[in-house]
Enzyme design. Structure first.
Site, PDB file in Angstrom:
ATOM      1  N   GLU A 269       0.833  -1.208   0.000  1.00  0.00           N
ATOM      2  CA  GLU A 269       0.000   0.000   0.000  1.00  0.00           C
ATOM      3  C   GLU A 269       0.865   1.254   0.000  1.00  0.00           C
ATOM      4  O   GLU A 269       1.837   1.351   0.756  1.00  0.00           O
ATOM      5  CB  GLU A 269      -0.909  -0.024   1.232  1.00  0.00           C
ATOM      6  CG  GLU A 269      -2.328   0.364   0.953  1.00  0.00           C
ATOM      7  CD  GLU A 269      -3.040  -0.585  -0.015  1.00  0.00           C
ATOM      8  OE1 GLU A 269      -3.113  -0.258  -1.213  1.00  0.00           O
ATOM      9  OE2 GLU A 269      -3.529  -1.630   0.429  1.00  0.00           O
TER      10      GLU A 269
ATOM     11  N   ASP B 218       2.969   2.141  -4.871  1.00  0.00           N
ATOM     12  CA  ASP B 218       2.962   2.262  -6.345  1.00  0.00           C
ATOM     13  C   ASP B 218       3.590   3.563  -6.826  1.00  0.00           C
ATOM     14  O   ASP B 218       4.411   3.562  -7.733  1.00  0.00           O
ATOM     15  CB  ASP B 218       1.555   2.017  -6.944  1.00  0.00           C
ATOM     16  CG  ASP B 218       0.476   2.987  -6.531  1.00  0.00           C
ATOM     17  OD1 ASP B 218       0.703   3.807  -5.614  1.00  0.00           O
ATOM     18  OD2 ASP B 218      -0.624   2.927  -7.137  1.00  0.00           O
TER      19      ASP B 218
ATOM     20  N   SER C 171     -25.794   6.848 -16.566  1.00  0.00           N
ATOM     21  CA  SER C 171     -25.321   5.964 -15.501  1.00  0.00           C
ATOM     22  C   SER C 171     -26.465   5.661 -14.555  1.00  0.00           C
ATOM     23  O   SER C 171     -27.182   6.561 -14.131  1.00  0.00           O
ATOM     24  CB  SER C 171     -24.188   6.640 -14.729  1.00  0.00           C
ATOM     25  OG  SER C 171     -24.016   5.972 -13.495  1.00  0.00           O
TER      26      SER C 171
ATOM     27  N   GLY D  66     -16.707   4.738  -3.337  1.00  0.00           N
ATOM     28  CA  GLY D  66     -16.129   5.324  -2.120  1.00  0.00           C
ATOM     29  C   GLY D  66     -15.730   4.307  -1.075  1.00  0.00           C
ATOM     30  O   GLY D  66     -15.559   4.650   0.091  1.00  0.00           O
TER      31      GLY D  66
ATOM     32  N   GLY E 167     -13.000   2.297  -1.556  1.00  0.00           N
ATOM     33  CA  GLY E 167     -11.596   1.969  -1.779  1.00  0.00           C
ATOM     34  C   GLY E 167     -11.414   0.701  -2.600  1.00  0.00           C
ATOM     35  O   GLY E 167     -10.377   0.051  -2.524  1.00  0.00           O
TER      36      GLY E 167
ATOM     37  N   SER F 196     -13.487   3.957  -9.503  1.00  0.00           N
ATOM     38  CA  SER F 196     -13.086   4.887 -10.582  1.00  0.00           C
ATOM     39  C   SER F 196     -12.273   4.179 -11.644  1.00  0.00           C
ATOM     40  O   SER F 196     -12.495   4.377 -12.840  1.00  0.00           O
ATOM     41  CB  SER F 196     -12.284   6.094 -10.088  1.00  0.00           C
ATOM     42  OG  SER F 196     -12.238   6.196  -8.728  1.00  0.00           O
TER      43      SER F 196
ATOM     44  N   GLU G  16      -7.446   9.898 -14.902  1.00  0.00           N
ATOM     45  CA  GLU G  16      -7.681  10.208 -13.489  1.00  0.00           C
ATOM     46  C   GLU G  16      -6.706  11.275 -12.974  1.00  0.00           C
ATOM     47  O   GLU G  16      -7.087  12.206 -12.284  1.00  0.00           O
ATOM     48  CB  GLU G  16      -7.550   8.925 -12.662  1.00  0.00           C
ATOM     49  CG  GLU G  16      -7.840   9.140 -11.207  1.00  0.00           C
ATOM     50  CD  GLU G  16      -8.485   7.945 -10.548  1.00  0.00           C
ATOM     51  OE1 GLU G  16      -8.876   6.992 -11.246  1.00  0.00           O
ATOM     52  OE2 GLU G  16      -8.611   7.978  -9.312  1.00  0.00           O
TER      53      GLU G  16
ATOM     54  N   ASP H 147      -4.240   0.746  -9.460  1.00  0.00           N
ATOM     55  CA  ASP H 147      -5.655   0.409  -9.632  1.00  0.00           C
ATOM     56  C   ASP H 147      -5.983   0.065 -11.085  1.00  0.00           C
ATOM     57  O   ASP H 147      -6.617  -0.957 -11.373  1.00  0.00           O
ATOM     58  CB  ASP H 147      -6.540   1.566  -9.165  1.00  0.00           C
ATOM     59  CG  ASP H 147      -6.282   1.900  -7.702  1.00  0.00           C
ATOM     60  OD1 ASP H 147      -5.678   1.073  -7.012  1.00  0.00           O
ATOM     61  OD2 ASP H 147      -6.670   2.996  -7.273  1.00  0.00           O
TER      62      ASP H 147
ATOM     63  N   TYR I 211      -3.935  11.880   1.032  1.00  0.00           N
ATOM     64  CA  TYR I 211      -3.239  11.056   0.043  1.00  0.00           C
ATOM     65  C   TYR I 211      -2.139  11.887  -0.632  1.00  0.00           C
ATOM     66  O   TYR I 211      -0.987  11.464  -0.730  1.00  0.00           O
ATOM     67  CB  TYR I 211      -4.236  10.539  -1.009  1.00  0.00           C
ATOM     68  CG  TYR I 211      -3.618   9.609  -2.032  1.00  0.00           C
ATOM     69  CD1 TYR I 211      -3.655   8.229  -1.857  1.00  0.00           C
ATOM     70  CD2 TYR I 211      -2.983  10.112  -3.170  1.00  0.00           C
ATOM     71  CE1 TYR I 211      -3.079   7.371  -2.780  1.00  0.00           C
ATOM     72  CE2 TYR I 211      -2.402   9.264  -4.098  1.00  0.00           C
ATOM     73  CZ  TYR I 211      -2.459   7.899  -3.908  1.00  0.00           C
ATOM     74  OH  TYR I 211      -1.891   7.051  -4.825  1.00  0.00           O
TER      75      TYR I 211
HETATM   76  C1  GLA Z   1      -5.265   4.414  -4.090  1.00  0.00           C
HETATM   77  C2  GLA Z   1      -4.527   4.839  -5.357  1.00  0.00           C
HETATM   78  C3  GLA Z   1      -3.457   3.821  -5.734  1.00  0.00           C
HETATM   79  C4  GLA Z   1      -2.566   3.478  -4.561  1.00  0.00           C
HETATM   80  C5  GLA Z   1      -3.399   3.171  -3.320  1.00  0.00           C
HETATM   81  C6  GLA Z   1      -2.556   2.982  -2.100  1.00  0.00           C
HETATM   82  O1  GLA Z   1      -6.005   3.269  -4.360  1.00  0.00           O
HETATM   83  O2  GLA Z   1      -5.423   4.992  -6.424  1.00  0.00           O
HETATM   84  O3  GLA Z   1      -2.706   4.308  -6.821  1.00  0.00           O
HETATM   85  O4  GLA Z   1      -1.655   4.505  -4.310  1.00  0.00           O
HETATM   86  O5  GLA Z   1      -4.341   4.186  -3.050  1.00  0.00           O
HETATM   87  O6  GLA Z   1      -1.789   1.846  -2.212  1.00  0.00           O
END
Ligand code: GLA
Length: 389
Positions: free
Chosen positions: A39, A42, A73, A128, A130, A134, A166, A178, A230
């Site tokens: 986590e 990336d 949608s 929302g 996680g 998106s 994005e 993602d 973030y």
């Molecule tokens: C979100 C971001 C990813 C990554 C995670 C944390 O999902 O979209 O790119 O940074 O958080 O691992």
């Protein structure tokens, strides 16, 4: 994780016909994802190990003769419309439509001609939470537009296109995990991705054969300041890499960690760096165990990842920590928050015959604290984005 009822493919199909009075030319789907481990690594050029979820976003679409895009949608129940001017530069379409317009923009910005299109979108990927709703939306739309345009791009180039939608059009500074997961994952496997060169290895992750289940627990915690926090984490990692004179934190190994930390004078930055460097190593260790068929043994690495996110990266919230602790107390082999943080989901690796007991324990811990009841879903690694017909 509740949403519209009925099959998602059917909903997109019927939604298209209802909106446009004609059948769609095709149907494309892209899944949500969970990250097994790795986590906030990336965007530090490090390692991640996500797998695709059975929940999908489905796009029904056909071409138009002009340069307009019409998108319905089911989630908002509204239809939006944008034209070439709106995708001439980022930011002109806002709200959920920005993820669709962003894909058109990214393709055109990369020099591809994109035909106008009519689209209808339905989704089982909760928003929302996680789970990359998106990326699922961007990737399903990307797959549809590429086919409608008759463009055949190599799969490894697609995540960057979706990510640019994005990062640049929507304006969220996320990494490459993602979109890579959503596009490149395979059924029954986790995707071991090196975020520096984007090379992948599909690691068998056969939970069923091992008598194991991954429970995805939606913490239902409201996302608190997730976007700002973030971006702050990302800035702090980049500043630390610069201070250490490396291209990215990926270039610091666990053996070099103490020496690197000694060169940083800010304690918060030291904690951030420690998370990223140890997390990269935990991904490598997890992959080694999975390659050796030792699925059960990855539990402690998952839990160590959570502790690192909680104490060093400081991205968890009380609901999330409660879910992890309750799952572990009820016998989960390992548990951790998955995704960007400040809410979202927890995943717990459990013996299949303990899945109900673990779910009950998490619900009970929530009830004791008067938190909104969590939802728990057992999941298996599903396929990545694809054309359905
Ligand atoms: C979100 C971001 C990813 C990554 C995670 C944390 O999902 O979209 O790119 O940074 O958080 O691992």
């Amino acid at each position: 994780m509740t949403g519209p009822t009925g099959d998602v493919v059917e909903r997109a199909t019927v939604g298209f016909t209802d909106q446009y009075d004609a059948p769609a030319a095709g149907l494309w789907a892209a899944p949500g994802r969970v990250n097994l481990i790795g986590e906030h690594t990336d965007y530090n050029d490090g390692f991640v190990l996500p797998f695709a979820l059975p929940m999908r976003t489905v796009v029904a679409a056909d071409r138009r003769d002009d340069e307009r895009w019409t998108v319905w949608s089911e989630l908002s129940g509204e239809t939006i419309d944008f034209d070439a001017d709106d995708v001439a530069e980022p930011g002109r379409v806002t709200g959920w439509g920005a993820y669709v317009a962003g894909v058109v923009w990214a393709l055109r910005d990369a020099g591809h001609a994109v035909p106008g299109a009519r689209l209808a979108i339905a989704s089982d990927v909760p928003l929302g939470s996680g789970l990359s709703s998106s990326a699922a939306l961007e990737s399903a739309v990307l797959a549809a537009l590429l086919d409608l345009a008759g463009l055949e791009l190599p799969a490894e180039r697609l995540p960057r296109l979706a990510q640019r939608a994005e990062n640049v059009y929507v304006g969220a500074p996320t990494g490459i995990m993602d979109q890579s997961a959503v596009i490149r994952c395979r059924v029954g496997h986790a995707l071991f991705l090196d975020c520096r060169d984007e090379s992948v290895e599909h690691i068998p992750f056969d939970l069923d054969a091992a008598g194991l289940t991954v429970l995805v627990i939606d913490s239902r915690a409201p996302h608190r300041h997730a976007d700002g926090e973030y971006a702050a984490r990302r800035r702090s990692c980049e500043a630390a890499a610069e201070a250490l004179g490396v291209p990215a934190l990926r270039d610091v190994t666990v053996d070099q960690l103490d020496a690197a930390l000694a060169r940083l004078d800010d304690t918060e930055t030291r904690r951030r760096v420690r998370h990223v460097v140890t997390e990269d190593q935990r991904v490598l260790d997890t992959v080694a165990l999975l390659r050796a068929g030792r699925v059960r043994d990855i539990g402690p690495l998952l839990t160590a990842s959570h502790v690192s996110m909680r104490d060093d990266f400081e991205i968890t919230v009380p609901e999330i920590d409660t879910a992890v602790e309750a799952a572990l107390s009820a016998g989960a082999l390992g548990a951790r928050m998955t995704g960007g943080g400040f809410g979202g989901c927890v995943l717990a690796l459990v013996e299949s015959d303990r899945a109900d007991a673990v779910s009950d324990a998490v619900r009970a811990a929530y009830a004791e604290r008067n938190y909104t009841a969590p939802t728990t879903v057992p999941v298996l690694p599903a396929p990545g984005a694809t054309r359905l017909r």
